[in-house]
Design an enzyme around this catalytic site. Structure first.
Site, PDB file in Angstrom:
ATOM      1  N   ARG A 171      36.949  46.808  43.621  1.00 55.44           N
ATOM      2  CA  ARG A 171      35.953  47.810  43.266  1.00 55.44           C
ATOM      3  C   ARG A 171      35.331  48.397  44.540  1.00 55.44           C
ATOM      4  O   ARG A 171      35.106  47.700  45.526  1.00 55.44           O
ATOM      5  CB  ARG A 171      34.890  47.204  42.371  1.00 55.44           C
ATOM      6  N   GLN A 188      41.680  36.886  49.751  1.00 55.99           N
ATOM      7  CA  GLN A 188      42.534  37.896  49.156  1.00 55.99           C
ATOM      8  C   GLN A 188      43.214  38.661  50.283  1.00 55.99           C
ATOM      9  O   GLN A 188      42.717  38.722  51.412  1.00 55.99           O
ATOM     10  CB  GLN A 188      41.716  38.828  48.267  1.00 55.99           C
ATOM     11  N   MET A 222      48.439  42.580  41.154  1.00 54.70           N
ATOM     12  CA  MET A 222      49.249  41.390  40.896  1.00 54.70           C
ATOM     13  C   MET A 222      49.061  40.372  42.019  1.00 54.70           C
ATOM     14  O   MET A 222      49.107  40.727  43.200  1.00 54.70           O
ATOM     15  CB  MET A 222      50.720  41.801  40.797  1.00 54.70           C
ATOM     16  N   GLU A 279      31.287  43.591  34.961  1.00 52.74           N
ATOM     17  CA  GLU A 279      32.566  43.022  35.368  1.00 52.74           C
ATOM     18  C   GLU A 279      33.392  42.492  34.204  1.00 52.74           C
ATOM     19  O   GLU A 279      32.960  42.461  33.064  1.00 52.74           O
ATOM     20  CB  GLU A 279      32.340  41.893  36.395  1.00 52.74           C
TER      21      GLU A 279
END
Length: 492
Positions: A171, A188, A222, A279
């Site tokens: 986001r 991440q 993904m 969320e």
């Protein structure tokens, strides 16, 4: 079936299905757009396409709910299937299998094309003209920290040494016409790439792509393993390399058919307050965080551009469909690679992807002689816990494959009747995604919490296993065939 290559052909396919609602009245991007999109999820309505956006430049449009459940009768996953190059009637197993099969193919690299022919280069804005002012910048939920301009777009970034390029979704909130901020989480891939630049004391070049081919957001979200690039996987999934062109201000490559491309640099410092935002768990947290700043240096876009928008909240929206499907595919890929007798993996959309269900073959005891149900559940748990995606899974359920895990009614029955109230569970502590609201504030702050696997496997045949009392299980085949034949004759 010919795949829908870009967002516009995808929208045309939705219209042909009767799954598009063109809203041409004037509508306010401040909450009203978000409310309409949110309502469309909760009523399984056609995807709204807004063409009369108050305060936006003429011709600009927003497509809401681009990857949600479809309103087309008998085709609930049509938007997802069409996005991934499958027929609109494709079901859950067919979609997950397609994602798994693509993971086992050789990656197909992207193809560079002439920028002068690229639709995303029809309009090129630089300097002060490269501003979000005039573009759709909707405030999606009441109480959000600001307009969220990225909910279904792809962030493209490359490591400083050029060895790895990441496409991801996170986001991003508008600060002003020239600046944005968004979650950049270490652990991440986007966060790891940014950290390499920050450690050098250099801002990270980025491209933010809105409205690329409909498969791009699914793959960008993904949880692919470290080192696996989304572009090669996309090529393997779609059967051909995707077409890319260079950015105007850096050396990143972006989809030639994108609706809008925003270019610039991401700051070294975490100097902006980001959030809150409604969320995927179905809540709007009250917390904010300090995040880096995206500075905008150029914007390119198609004529009359279309900006996709997702309004996350209670299931089922795009986080649940895109993340749930791709998460299940990654789990199934890993378990099959470990030579475990699994038949399916599913992250039920209705659970806000807080759960993964794994089903195993009815003859698994022949494949693993002497193994108990709890030992098999432990093996499955160990494989999943070794994957990067484990942070997203507080609960794992292991079931026999007589249950269709993608059927919410059948799954609810199986979990209620096969999960022991206190026994046959594997509890451990590990890293978690802080956005999972099932955890305490302290656990979310530390990004560590408990997880559990439920062994819901049936006893071995002849060892106290009860027979399912359903049409498909308690009647002999010749009786079922007679009943079905009679139904078919009556319907003629």
């Amino acid at each position: 079936m010919t795949r829908t290559r870009d967002l516009r052909s995808y929208i045309a396919a939705l219209e042909e299905l009767g799954d598009l609602d063109i809203i041409d009245r004037e509508i306010d991007p401040h909450l009203e757009v978000g409310a309409v999109i949110r309502r469309s999820y909760e009523t399984t309505a056609p995807a709204p396409l807004f063409t009369g956006l108050k305060g936006c430049a003429p011709g600009h449009r927003i497509l809401g709910a681009p990857g949600a459940l479809s309103s087309a009768p008998g085709k609930p996953l049509a938007r997802i299937a069409l996005s991934l190059g499958l027929p609109p009637e494709a079901g859950a197993r067919e979609i997950v299998d397609a994602l798994v099969q693509a993971r086992n193919r050789t990656p197909v690299p992207p193809v560079a094309v002439d920028p002068s022919t690229a639709p995303c280069k029809q309009n090129i804005l630089r300097g002060e003209a490269a501003s979000l002012d005039g573009f759709p910048t909707p405030l999606l939920h009441d109480g959000d920290g600001g307009p969220y301009v990225n909910t279904w777009g792809t962030i493209i970034a490359r490591t400083p040494d050029g060895s790895f390029t990441n496409w991801s979704i996170a986001r991003i909130m508008m600060i002003d016409g020239k600046h944005m901020t968004g979650i950049v989480a270490i652990g991440q891939h986007i966060g790891n790439v940014w950290k390499q630049w920050a450690d050098r004391g250099e801002p990270m070049p980025y491209a933010l792509v809105q409205g690329a081919g409909p498969a791009v957001p699914f793959v960008s979200g993904m949880p692919l393993p470290d080192g696996v690039e989304e572009t090669g996987y996309l090529g393997a999934l779609l059967g051909e390399g995707i077409e890319l062109v260079p950015c105007e201000t850096n050396d990143l490559l972006v989809p030639a058919d994108a609706e809008i491309v925003i270019e610039g640099h991401l700051s070294v410092e975490r100097s902006a307050v980001e959030g809150p935002m409604g969320e995927f768990a179905g809540y709007r947290p009250s917390t904010t965080s300090m995040q880096p700043v995206y500075t905008i240096e150029a914007i390119t876009h198609r004529d009359d551009p279309i900006w996709p928008a997702v309004v996350e909240g209670e299931p089922i929206d795009e986080y649940h469909t895109a993340t749930g499907l791709t998460l299940a595919a990654e789990v199934l890929t890993a378990l099959r690679a470990a030579d475990l007798p699994v038949t399916f993996a599913w992250a039920p959309f209705e659970t806000a992807v807080h759960t993964i269900v794994v089903t195993v073959r009815s003859d698994w005891r022949d494949h693993l002689p002497g193994m108990t149900t709890l030992q098999l559940a432990q093996r499955i748990t160990d494989v999943i816990d070794a994957q990067r995606l484990q942070v997203m899974l507080p609960r794992i359920f292991v079931l026999d494959d007589d249950v269709d895990a993608a059927d919410p009614r059948e799954l609810a029955w199986a979990l209620a009747t096969r999960v022991h109230p206190t026994a046959r569970r594997i509890v451990r502590t590990g890293p978690i995604l802080p956005l999972l609201t099932v955890y305490t504030p302290q656990e979310r702050e530390s990004a560590t919490g408990p997880k559990v696997t439920y062994d819901a496997l049936l006893p071995a045949p002849g060892d106290g296993r009860d027979t399912r009392s359903s049409f498909g299980h308690i009647y002999p085949p010749h009786i079922r065939e007679r009943v079905l034949a009679h139904e078919e004759n009556r319907s003629l």
